[in-house]
Write a protein that holds these residues in place. Structure first.
Motif, PDB file in Angstrom:
ATOM      1  N   TYR A 138       0.064  -0.102  -1.065  1.00  0.00           N
ATOM      2  CA  TYR A 138      -1.387  -0.026  -0.900  1.00  0.00           C
ATOM      3  C   TYR A 138      -1.812  -0.616   0.447  1.00  0.00           C
ATOM      4  O   TYR A 138      -2.594  -0.004   1.191  1.00  0.00           O
ATOM      5  CB  TYR A 138      -2.081  -0.760  -2.042  1.00  0.00           C
ATOM      6  CG  TYR A 138      -3.559  -0.968  -1.829  1.00  0.00           C
ATOM      7  CD1 TYR A 138      -4.454   0.088  -1.934  1.00  0.00           C
ATOM      8  CD2 TYR A 138      -4.059  -2.226  -1.498  1.00  0.00           C
ATOM      9  CE1 TYR A 138      -5.809  -0.088  -1.719  1.00  0.00           C
ATOM     10  CE2 TYR A 138      -5.413  -2.415  -1.283  1.00  0.00           C
ATOM     11  CZ  TYR A 138      -6.279  -1.343  -1.395  1.00  0.00           C
ATOM     12  OH  TYR A 138      -7.624  -1.527  -1.168  1.00  0.00           O
ATOM     13  N   ILE A 139      -1.304  -1.789   0.771  1.00  0.00           N
ATOM     14  CA  ILE A 139      -1.663  -2.443   2.041  1.00  0.00           C
ATOM     15  C   ILE A 139      -1.255  -1.558   3.213  1.00  0.00           C
ATOM     16  O   ILE A 139      -2.022  -1.343   4.162  1.00  0.00           O
ATOM     17  CB  ILE A 139      -0.975  -3.817   2.142  1.00  0.00           C
ATOM     18  CG1 ILE A 139      -1.529  -4.782   1.075  1.00  0.00           C
ATOM     19  CG2 ILE A 139      -1.179  -4.417   3.530  1.00  0.00           C
ATOM     20  CD1 ILE A 139      -0.732  -6.051   0.942  1.00  0.00           C
ATOM     21  N   LYS A 140      -0.049  -1.045   3.155  1.00  0.00           N
ATOM     22  CA  LYS A 140       0.480  -0.206   4.244  1.00  0.00           C
ATOM     23  C   LYS A 140      -0.315   1.091   4.352  1.00  0.00           C
ATOM     24  O   LYS A 140      -0.698   1.504   5.454  1.00  0.00           O
ATOM     25  CB  LYS A 140       1.958   0.083   3.988  1.00  0.00           C
ATOM     26  CG  LYS A 140       2.671   0.909   5.066  1.00  0.00           C
ATOM     27  CD  LYS A 140       4.172   0.898   4.813  1.00  0.00           C
ATOM     28  CE  LYS A 140       4.905   1.757   5.839  1.00  0.00           C
ATOM     29  NZ  LYS A 140       4.865   3.185   5.506  1.00  0.00           N
ATOM     30  N   GLY A 141      -0.582   1.754   3.193  1.00  0.00           N
ATOM     31  CA  GLY A 141      -1.327   3.007   3.222  1.00  0.00           C
ATOM     32  C   GLY A 141      -2.737   2.830   3.733  1.00  0.00           C
ATOM     33  O   GLY A 141      -3.245   3.653   4.501  1.00  0.00           O
ATOM     34  N   ARG A 142      -3.386   1.754   3.308  1.00  0.00           N
ATOM     35  CA  ARG A 142      -4.749   1.483   3.760  1.00  0.00           C
ATOM     36  C   ARG A 142      -4.783   1.289   5.272  1.00  0.00           C
ATOM     37  O   ARG A 142      -5.673   1.796   5.968  1.00  0.00           O
ATOM     38  CB  ARG A 142      -5.297   0.244   3.060  1.00  0.00           C
ATOM     39  CG  ARG A 142      -6.716  -0.124   3.479  1.00  0.00           C
ATOM     40  CD  ARG A 142      -7.291  -1.233   2.637  1.00  0.00           C
ATOM     41  NE  ARG A 142      -6.533  -2.459   2.725  1.00  0.00           N
ATOM     42  CZ  ARG A 142      -6.887  -3.612   2.142  1.00  0.00           C
ATOM     43  NH1 ARG A 142      -7.992  -3.639   1.410  1.00  0.00           N
ATOM     44  NH2 ARG A 142      -6.161  -4.681   2.250  1.00  0.00           N
ATOM     45  N   TYR A 143      -3.795   0.567   5.796  1.00  0.00           N
ATOM     46  CA  TYR A 143      -3.709   0.340   7.240  1.00  0.00           C
ATOM     47  C   TYR A 143      -3.519   1.663   7.974  1.00  0.00           C
ATOM     48  O   TYR A 143      -4.183   1.937   8.986  1.00  0.00           O
ATOM     49  CB  TYR A 143      -2.562  -0.612   7.542  1.00  0.00           C
ATOM     50  CG  TYR A 143      -2.230  -0.711   9.013  1.00  0.00           C
ATOM     51  CD1 TYR A 143      -3.016  -1.470   9.874  1.00  0.00           C
ATOM     52  CD2 TYR A 143      -1.146  -0.023   9.540  1.00  0.00           C
ATOM     53  CE1 TYR A 143      -2.725  -1.550  11.227  1.00  0.00           C
ATOM     54  CE2 TYR A 143      -0.848  -0.089  10.884  1.00  0.00           C
ATOM     55  CZ  TYR A 143      -1.640  -0.855  11.730  1.00  0.00           C
ATOM     56  OH  TYR A 143      -1.363  -0.921  13.057  1.00  0.00           O
ATOM     57  N   GLU A 144      -2.611   2.502   7.477  1.00  0.00           N
ATOM     58  CA  GLU A 144      -2.323   3.775   8.150  1.00  0.00           C
ATOM     59  C   GLU A 144      -3.535   4.697   8.125  1.00  0.00           C
ATOM     60  O   GLU A 144      -3.838   5.373   9.123  1.00  0.00           O
ATOM     61  CB  GLU A 144      -1.122   4.441   7.475  1.00  0.00           C
ATOM     62  CG  GLU A 144       0.191   3.715   7.780  1.00  0.00           C
ATOM     63  CD  GLU A 144       1.315   4.078   6.826  1.00  0.00           C
ATOM     64  OE1 GLU A 144       2.483   3.827   7.179  1.00  0.00           O
ATOM     65  OE2 GLU A 144       1.030   4.592   5.719  1.00  0.00           O
ATOM     66  N   GLN A 167      -9.443   4.493  -1.339  1.00  0.00           N
ATOM     67  CA  GLN A 167      -8.882   4.774  -0.017  1.00  0.00           C
ATOM     68  C   GLN A 167      -8.824   6.280   0.226  1.00  0.00           C
ATOM     69  O   GLN A 167      -9.100   6.748   1.333  1.00  0.00           O
ATOM     70  CB  GLN A 167      -7.486   4.154   0.102  1.00  0.00           C
ATOM     71  CG  GLN A 167      -7.480   2.639   0.153  1.00  0.00           C
ATOM     72  CD  GLN A 167      -8.339   2.089   1.264  1.00  0.00           C
ATOM     73  OE1 GLN A 167      -8.282   2.559   2.403  1.00  0.00           O
ATOM     74  NE2 GLN A 167      -9.155   1.094   0.950  1.00  0.00           N
ATOM     75  N   GLN A 168      -8.499   7.048  -0.812  1.00  0.00           N
ATOM     76  CA  GLN A 168      -8.500   8.506  -0.674  1.00  0.00           C
ATOM     77  C   GLN A 168      -9.916   9.025  -0.430  1.00  0.00           C
ATOM     78  O   GLN A 168     -10.120   9.972   0.338  1.00  0.00           O
ATOM     79  CB  GLN A 168      -7.906   9.151  -1.927  1.00  0.00           C
ATOM     80  CG  GLN A 168      -6.409   8.874  -2.102  1.00  0.00           C
ATOM     81  CD  GLN A 168      -5.849   9.523  -3.352  1.00  0.00           C
ATOM     82  OE1 GLN A 168      -6.545   9.685  -4.350  1.00  0.00           O
ATOM     83  NE2 GLN A 168      -4.569   9.885  -3.298  1.00  0.00           N
ATOM     84  N   ILE A 169     -10.888   8.388  -1.083  1.00  0.00           N
ATOM     85  CA  ILE A 169     -12.290   8.768  -0.870  1.00  0.00           C
ATOM     86  C   ILE A 169     -12.703   8.473   0.565  1.00  0.00           C
ATOM     87  O   ILE A 169     -13.339   9.293   1.234  1.00  0.00           O
ATOM     88  CB  ILE A 169     -13.207   8.040  -1.873  1.00  0.00           C
ATOM     89  CG1 ILE A 169     -12.940   8.519  -3.298  1.00  0.00           C
ATOM     90  CG2 ILE A 169     -14.678   8.254  -1.514  1.00  0.00           C
ATOM     91  CD1 ILE A 169     -13.638   7.690  -4.371  1.00  0.00           C
ATOM     92  N   PHE A 170     -12.344   7.265   1.070  1.00  0.00           N
ATOM     93  CA  PHE A 170     -12.666   6.908   2.454  1.00  0.00           C
ATOM     94  C   PHE A 170     -12.086   7.945   3.414  1.00  0.00           C
ATOM     95  O   PHE A 170     -12.726   8.347   4.383  1.00  0.00           O
ATOM     96  CB  PHE A 170     -12.115   5.524   2.801  1.00  0.00           C
ATOM     97  CG  PHE A 170     -12.737   4.395   2.033  1.00  0.00           C
ATOM     98  CD1 PHE A 170     -14.031   4.480   1.559  1.00  0.00           C
ATOM     99  CD2 PHE A 170     -12.013   3.241   1.773  1.00  0.00           C
ATOM    100  CE1 PHE A 170     -14.608   3.434   0.851  1.00  0.00           C
ATOM    101  CE2 PHE A 170     -12.575   2.194   1.062  1.00  0.00           C
ATOM    102  CZ  PHE A 170     -13.867   2.297   0.599  1.00  0.00           C
ATOM    103  N   ASN A 180      -1.793   8.552   3.106  1.00  0.00           N
ATOM    104  CA  ASN A 180      -1.967   9.134   1.773  1.00  0.00           C
ATOM    105  C   ASN A 180      -0.655   9.151   0.989  1.00  0.00           C
ATOM    106  O   ASN A 180      -0.662   9.006  -0.236  1.00  0.00           O
ATOM    107  CB  ASN A 180      -2.531  10.549   1.892  1.00  0.00           C
ATOM    108  CG  ASN A 180      -4.042  10.543   2.080  1.00  0.00           C
ATOM    109  OD1 ASN A 180      -4.758   9.818   1.397  1.00  0.00           O
ATOM    110  ND2 ASN A 180      -4.534  11.343   3.024  1.00  0.00           N
ATOM    111  N   SER A 181       0.451   9.326   1.690  1.00  0.00           N
ATOM    112  CA  SER A 181       1.748   9.292   1.013  1.00  0.00           C
ATOM    113  C   SER A 181       1.992   7.924   0.389  1.00  0.00           C
ATOM    114  O   SER A 181       2.398   7.811  -0.774  1.00  0.00           O
ATOM    115  CB  SER A 181       2.862   9.623   2.017  1.00  0.00           C
ATOM    116  OG  SER A 181       4.140   9.482   1.411  1.00  0.00           O
ATOM    117  N   ASP A 182       1.719   6.855   1.154  1.00  0.00           N
ATOM    118  CA  ASP A 182       1.905   5.502   0.617  1.00  0.00           C
ATOM    119  C   ASP A 182       0.902   5.213  -0.499  1.00  0.00           C
ATOM    120  O   ASP A 182       1.245   4.574  -1.499  1.00  0.00           O
ATOM    121  CB  ASP A 182       1.760   4.468   1.737  1.00  0.00           C
ATOM    122  CG  ASP A 182       3.031   4.335   2.565  1.00  0.00           C
ATOM    123  OD1 ASP A 182       4.114   4.224   1.967  1.00  0.00           O
ATOM    124  OD2 ASP A 182       2.937   4.358   3.801  1.00  0.00           O
TER     125      ASP A 182
END
Length: 949
Positions: free
Chosen positions: A696-702, A737-740, A712-714
């Protein structure tokens, strides 16, 4: 019926359902405030108070209008009238007045009554207000005096300092309180504080009254100064003279006479371990103090490189101590409030903590020192700067390299081994020729003999003994001091070694087993230690016994007491002692201590960032890598909430966050940790949870960086793990995060689908989650052009956020106001838009320096540009860019650059317009926001056609 709140202490305020209420003229406010205190008054009383200079008919008419205005703005039933004589506040009306909640005897503890409220040409009203303020002052002095005497009788120095400062603040010309405080400090051996008080009094009297302190207090000052300069403790440790340091001290003296126009404002003292850098620094500080400079010192620690801004915490605590003891005028009101706000870091995790970011801390410290250096020359001193964390170094670079630091100089020490790293870290100052270096070398044999002649005259008579001492110590000041102390205690002895271990071992040989246990406990701490942690490790030892043992170790000069602000800590007198004790104790005991401390910090209910960092540190030291990862993940999850979100929800205070370092280096460390955690082979529930959080942390950063596919993959991996673990909270966080991502790329259909899915999920019905999803749904409808529906949803979300904890969810309130402003801006209703943006700004600035604040500045700048107010637009848009760049935040930055380019075109500055367009285009190609793409296309077309309208 409206919920009405009236505040009379501090800056007065009238709120109806949480919204500020204004009146057409101040006498209406004054009338209401008077009625809030008196409850019942006569018409004649009110007229005499506020309209006494007018005829009776006019006064009665204006009083009637005042009553009408209050009823109109607040509630028609708030005021009761009895015929033509009486006026009263309706006790049945729900009005909350802070005056009513002050208990008897506590008036002096409140902020000034009706502070900054003034009615022109209304002497009677001012006399009434002044009378209440005088009552406050009198009560404050009375309470402080009683508590001051009580604290002196008990020997409670912390309380003495606190209430003594209050008394000085109330009457800065009362020499008796200065005399008493100086006497107390001198009795407790704090000569520096006593002398500082005298200088403060002397300056105050000279500037305000043109006189000097009385003979009585001058004589006390001379006695204290004489004792400080000349009294030596019999049998105490050798305080080595600065033999052979004349050249170096002369360099420091020249440096302290620096002119603000001189670029050199940083002096680095370089030398090997134990050469005497700390003692040299202390002597230099005394030299600076004699020049009436404000000196602020902090020490850095080897284990402190990961504790962001820790050295600055000590600097600010020192500044607060000087302020509280220095009387009025040392810090201006705004700077004093700014200092208090930053120091809420000390309360990390507390319910009242402010959400402070690194960027805000930097800005506030820069402004704090800018104000301070207008009146004082300031010397910052950092011992062992090679161990300073990179955020602190970055702040130091900014301060010394900017106009804010024009009256600030830095004096620091570093080891030879750390010199290259320090110069690299201070590279911006090196480039501007702001640094000069002084090198300390070990004492020569001749200098060592001179020291021995002063300290051990009997030993110095024998050349062979002097030669042996020099050979053993090699002129190292630390080893030499230790050898002199040993000889003083045992007589001349050959129990010596040319290396460090023998000196330390000899010093420790007389320490009892229980005191040795304390040293072993202290050795596992990365920096100074508090009594609570020692008590936890030494269970079964009561505090009084522990304090007595600490006192014995302090008397043996193995440890020393450190006062930071009013907090007492303990540390080794030299880090070589700490390293020696740590290395010599058994591995089993070391691991057990680290394990106990890891569990101690991990079990704290209010875990601030420092607590999380220490838990991770100790778990790592006891080789529990899984738990070390776990606490690093906790830390990073909150840290990157501010970095990667516009309007974050924080459940812990945020004391630091990056500029370039926070975003780039911090991101690299985070990504490295992510790979380590994701690569763990274990498939236990705890490991799966850690992988879920890390994904989650990594995906949000990316996603925040525009790497949508990888992000989105993470996020999808995290969602799958969350489903398997039944973690509704993380699942919803991933969904958001997907909504953002969908909002940013203009995929409104996907956003609407995801929001509806979120509302159906478990946890989506919770008030905070529901409010957030409704806010995002409103934003989605705004993007689709359905403004009425969007406004309805945003107002619904706003209402829900206002019912939640403001400290945690206030950013949601600011977001709703900002989006409501966007709704009206897109419909060209610019006045309504600015009204909402103004509310968003007021809420945002009351919380912390968040990315959303940059979006608000940008929105307001866009409105000014649309109105043709280009100067105001440029100022706000540049402020938006600065805010977003500080956090390395891209969303919205490209749009702000685009609007800056458009504003520059309209003012004819095509060169700047092209540069802003280039920056905006570079980011936009990564972010791919459709609205920004349309804006940049327009800018590009105008630049090609050289349109300047």
């Amino acid at each position: 019926m409206k919920k009405i709140e009236i505040r009379l202490f501090g800056t007065p305020a009238i709120l109806a359902d949480g919204e500020p209420v204004g009146f057409p003229y101040k006498k209406v406010e004054g009338f209401l405030y008077y009625l809030c205190v008196k409850k019942e008054i006569t018409r004649e009383e009110a007229i005499c108070l506020l309209w006494g200079d007018e005829d009776e008919a006019s006064g009665r008419k204006k009083l009637r209008d005042a009553i009408y205005q209050v009823r109109k703005k607040l509630d028609k039933d708030i005021i009761l009238t009895a015929g033509h004589t009486g006026i009263a506040l309706n006790p049945a009306c729900p009005v909350s007045i802070d005056w009513d909640h002050v208990k008897k005897g506590h008036l002096g503890e409140q902020k000034p009554f009706l502070e900054y409220f003034y009615i022109k040409k209304c002497l009677e009203f001012e006399e009434w207000v002044g009378g209440i303020r005088a009552m406050q002052s009198e009560e404050s002095v009375k309470n402080a005096s009683g508590k001051f005497r009580e604290a002196r009788e008990k020997g409670d120095m912390e309380a003495v300092q606190k209430y003594g400062s209050l008394l000085i603040k109330e009457d800065p010309y009362d020499e008796e309180i200065y005399y008493e405080l100086m006497s107390i400090y001198a009795e407790h051996g704090d000569y520096i504080m006593a002398i500082r008080l005298y200088y403060d009094l002397e300056k105050c009297l000279k500037e305000e009254m043109g006189v000097e302190p009385s003979r009585k207090i001058r004589e006390l000052f001379q006695r204290v100064f004489h004792v400080k300069e000349h009294m030596k403790a019999v049998g105490g440790p050798a305080d080595l003279p600065f033999v052979g340091r004349k050249k170096e001290l002369f360099s420091v003296s020249e440096f302290l006479e620096w002119d603000p126009s001189d670029p050199v404002n940083c002096l680095v003292v370089v030398g090997e371990e134990g050469v005497g850098k700390t003692a040299f620094l202390e002597n230099s500080l005394r030299l600076a103090a004699s020049r009436q400079m404000v000196t602020l010192k902090s020490s850095c620690y080897r284990q402190g490189t990961d504790f962001f801004l820790n050295p600055w915490s000590d600097i600010l605590q020192e500044l607060r101590q000087i302020q509280e003891n220095g009387g009025p005028g040392f810090l201006k009101t705004g700077d004093e409030e700014r200092l208090s706000m930053i120091l809420k870091l000390e309360n990390a995790g507390g319910p009242d903590s402010r959400r402070l970011t690194y960027s805000m801390i930097e800005r506030e410290i820069m402004e704090l020192f800018s104000g301070l250096t207008r009146r004082f020359r300031v010397l910052l001193a950092f011992d062992d700067v090679q161990w300073m964390d990179r955020m602190s170094l970055q702040l130091l670079n900014r301060l010394l390299g900017s106009a804010s630091g024009a009256g600030t100089a830095e004096l620091c020490t570093c080891s030879k081994n750390g010199e290259m790293d320090v110069m690299t870290s201070l590279e911006p100052l090196v480039r501007e020729d702001r640094i000069t270096v002084v090198r300390l070398e070990p004492f020569t044999e001749e200098e060592t003999e001179e020291i021995l002649r002063r300290e051990l005259p009997d030993v110095a008579k024998e050349a062979g003994k002097c030669r042996s001492i020099y050979k053993t110590t090699e002129g190292n000041a630390f080893f030499l001091r230790e050898m002199i102390n040993l000889i003083r205690k045992k007589g001349f002895t050959l129990e010596k070694s040319a290396k460090t271990n023998l000196a330390i071992q000899t010093r420790l040989s007389s320490v009892g087993a229980r005191e040795r246990e304390i040293l072993e406990c202290m050795s596992v701490f990365p920096e100074k230690i508090g009594i609570e942690e020692l008590e936890y490790l030494m269970k079964g030892t009561d505090r009084l016994t522990l304090l007595k043992r600490l006192e014995r170790l302090s008397e043996a000069f193995l440890i020393q007491e450190v006062l930071v602000g009013w907090n007492v800590y303990y540390k080794f007198s030299h880090r070589l002692f700490q390293e020696y004790v740590y290395e010599k104790q058994s591995n089993g005991k070391t691991l057990q201590y680290h394990r106990m401390l890891a569990e101690y910090y991990g079990s704290q209910p209010d875990r601030g960032f420092r607590t999380l960092a220490l838990a991770a540190y100790h778990y790592d030291k006891c080789h529990d890598q899984v738990q070390a990862y776990r606490y690093q993940i906790y830390y990073l999850k909150e840290f990157y909430t501010v970095i990667n979100e516009n309007f974050p929800v924080l459940h812990s205070p945020m004391p630091e966050q990056g500029d370039d370092f926070g975003v780039m280096t911090g991101a690299e460390r985070m990504l490295e940790l992510a790979e380590q955690v994701i690569g763990l082979k274990d498939d236990s529930p705890m490991i799966r949870q850690m992988k879920m959080e890390m994904r989650y942390i990594k995906g949000r950063y990316e996603i925040a960086m525009g790497e949508y596919d990888r992000g989105n993959s993470d996020i999808n991996c995290s969602m799958a793990l969350a489903l398997g673990l039944g973690d509704d909270e993380v699942y919803l966080a991933c969904l958001k995060q997907q909504i953002f991502c969908g909002i940013q790329t203009g995929n409104t259909e996907l956003v609407e689908e995801l929001v509806e899915h979120g509302l159906r999920c478990r946890g989506g019905e919770k008030k905070d989650e529901y409010a957030t999803l409704m806010r995002l749904k409103g934003l989605c409808y705004m993007q689709k052009g359905k403004y009425d529906v969007a406004e309805t949803m945003l107002l619904q979300a706003l209402s829900l956020f206002e019912e939640l904890d403001h400290e945690i969810y206030g950013a949601g309130v600011a977001a709703c106001y900002n989006y409501l402003g966007d709704v009206y801006r897109k419909q060209d209703h610019l006045d309504e838009a600015m009204a909402y943006y103004g509310r968003a700004l007021a809420v945002g600035e009351s919380l912390s320096f968040m990315n959303g604040l940059g979006q608000i500045y940008s929105s307001m700048g866009q409105v000014h540009c649309l109105r043709g107010q280009y100067k105001e637009a440029m100022a706000l848009l540049e402020k938006a860019v600065e805010c977003l760049e500080r956090n390395g935040y891209r969303w919205g930055l490209e749009r702000a650059e685009g609007w800056l380019a458009l504003t520059c075109i309209k003012t004819g500055d095509l060169k700047s317009a092209r540069e802003h367009y280039r920056k905006g285009r570079e980011i936009s190609d990564k972010i791919r926001n459709p609205e920004t793409e349309r804006l940049l296309s327009e800018v590009e077309k105008r630049l090609e056609n050289r349109l300047t309208y």
